[in-house]
Enzyme design. Structure first.
Site, PDB file in Angstrom:
ATOM      1  N   SER A 144      -9.782  -2.098  -4.259  1.00 15.98           N
ATOM      2  CA  SER A 144     -11.175  -2.257  -3.856  1.00 15.98           C
ATOM      3  C   SER A 144     -11.667  -3.642  -4.254  1.00 15.98           C
ATOM      4  CB  SER A 144     -12.060  -1.196  -4.522  1.00 15.98           C
ATOM      5  OG  SER A 144     -13.432  -1.501  -4.315  1.00 15.98           O
TER       6      SER A 144
ATOM      7  N   ASN B  77     -14.694  -4.395  -4.715  1.00 13.76           N
ATOM      8  CA  ASN B  77     -16.045  -4.246  -5.256  1.00 13.76           C
ATOM      9  C   ASN B  77     -16.109  -3.956  -6.751  1.00 13.76           C
ATOM     10  OD1 ASN B  77     -17.198  -4.625  -2.654  1.00 13.76           O
ATOM     11  ND2 ASN B  77     -16.631  -2.520  -2.145  1.00 13.76           N
TER      12      ASN B  77
ATOM     13  N   GLY C 268     -13.246  -0.914   9.511  1.00  8.98           N
ATOM     14  CA  GLY C 268     -13.500  -0.708  10.935  1.00  8.98           C
ATOM     15  C   GLY C 268     -12.567  -1.513  11.815  1.00  8.98           C
TER      16      GLY C 268
END
Length: 381
Positions: free
Chosen positions: A194, A196, A287
């Site tokens: 990740s 983040n 996406g």
């Protein structure tokens, strides 16, 4: 009624565009209400979901790691961070669900706004920061759920390092969460990719990674399947090293891939909520923009391993064609989240039905026969 709702879904997306995190929270709360109604004897809502969104096809069933998957399409981590809707995901057609990411310590995540839709790109940018109530709270919540419901699909948990835990203490952090949650889940994913959590992705290319794998396996008295989730931004050389570590430490599979920090080729140039250039915005991109790269990584792993390590393919799956592409590249299982946001809950049954049609058109009797067929015989890159 649900057909009418499908026609209104684009409007719902538009209305929630300015604050997608609040919209997502409302979704989870709605699913929790369905769960509560079912527990209180009003099963009609859950039954209606099952009738509308499930698609049974024995050709799409898989057995792996001693677990039975009703179909190969699962819910990706990041959607149900707390496991609040764990009992409802089967009724929405998923063949398995991965909860989390969860950390040892409860943490609020990053400052808002931290979740953004990029509709021009059919993408999501998130910098949530693994906000969750912690492993102990999730374990209690899931135990309460499973005391009422029998598990009908495999449940995975995505394990992440707590933000306050130094990188050199990551092993103990992951092991605590794993031991706490092992009794209430079927498989676990080690999240070292990740973007983040500060410094987390550096674990993919450090000496800490084999220590994390070894620590988890030493604590794995339940013999739970352990997988690792990798970044799409890694070099081939770095991925090859991780593959070797997966083999060395007898991990059960690889999830390919997590979100990307790259911004090239995006139609969105300015993030409306902040007014800043998209290149300057922190966070992970998911996406359609990462679809092709995720498929390339799947193909590379399949080539390097000869298909001996199961792959969960995730990244840019919106249609049956997207799903089929990843199956052919070498994924035994698939996960979806961003495509589910944009397409609505109907996407799962649409994809499963489409995969069945692909099998029929290709003369396959089972989905396992199609895994890696576009990769077999090709030289590794």
């Amino acid at each position: 009624m649900l057909r009418f709702a499908r026609s209104l879904y684009p409007l719902i997306l538009s209305v929630t565009k300015s604050d997608p995190e609040r919209g997502h929270q409302r979704l989870i709360q709605t699913l929790k209400k369905v769960d509560t109604m079912h527990r209180n004897g009003f099963a009609v809502a859950m039954e209606q979901l099952e009738q509308a969104f499930t698609h049974a096809d024995p050709r799409l069933q898989q057995t792996c790691w001693g677990l039975n998957f009703p179909n190969v399409l699962g819910l990706s981590a990041g959607c149900d961070k707390e496991g609040e809707a764990a009992a409802v995901w089967p009724a929405l057609g998923f063949g398995f669900a991965e909860l989390g990411a969860v950390t040892k310590y409860a943490q609020p995540g990053n400052d808002r706004p931290r979740l953004f839709r990029l509709p021009q790109d059919q993408a999501v940018l998130n910098r949530l920061g693994a906000n969750n109530e912690g492993a102990v709270a999730m374990a209690a919540k899931l135990k309460h759920t499973w005391d009422y419901y029998p598990r009908t699909i495999p449940i995975g948990i995505n394990l992440c390092k707590s933000k306050i835990t130094p990188l050199d203490q990551a092993v103990e952090d992951y092991v605590f969460s794993f031991q706490t949650l092992a009794p209430v889940a079927d498989y676990f994913v080690v999240n070292v990719s990740s973007p983040n959590t500060p410094g987390l992705r550096s674990l993919q290319e450090s000496d800490e990674l084999p220590r994390i794998f070894a620590g988890l396996q030493s604590a794995n008295h339940w013999q739970k399947p352990l997988l690792v989730k990798i970044s799409p931004d890694l070099s081939w050389e770095a991925i090859a090293v991780i593959i070797d570590l997966v083999k060395e430490h007898n991990l059960s599979g690889i999830v390919a891939t997590n979100t990307s920090t790259r911004r090239s080729g995006l139609k969105t140039k300015i993030l409306p909520q902040t007014g800043q250039p998209i290149e300057q915005e922190a966070g992970g991109l998911s996406g359609q923009p990462i679809r092709d790269r995720a498929t390339e990584v799947i193909r590379y792993i399949y080539q390097q391993t000869g298909g001996t390590i199961p792959i969960i393919g995730v990244g840019g799956i919106f249609t049956a064609e997207d799903a089929w592409e990843k199956i052919q590249a070498g994924a035994s299982f698939l996960q979806i989240y961003t495509g589910w946001i944009y397409g609505g809950p109907w996407v799962v049954s649409d994809i499963l039905q489409g995969l069945g049609e692909k099998l029929a058109a290709g003369g396959f009797s089972h989905i396992s026969e199609a895994v890696g067929i576009d990769t077999i015989g090709k030289a590794p890159e």
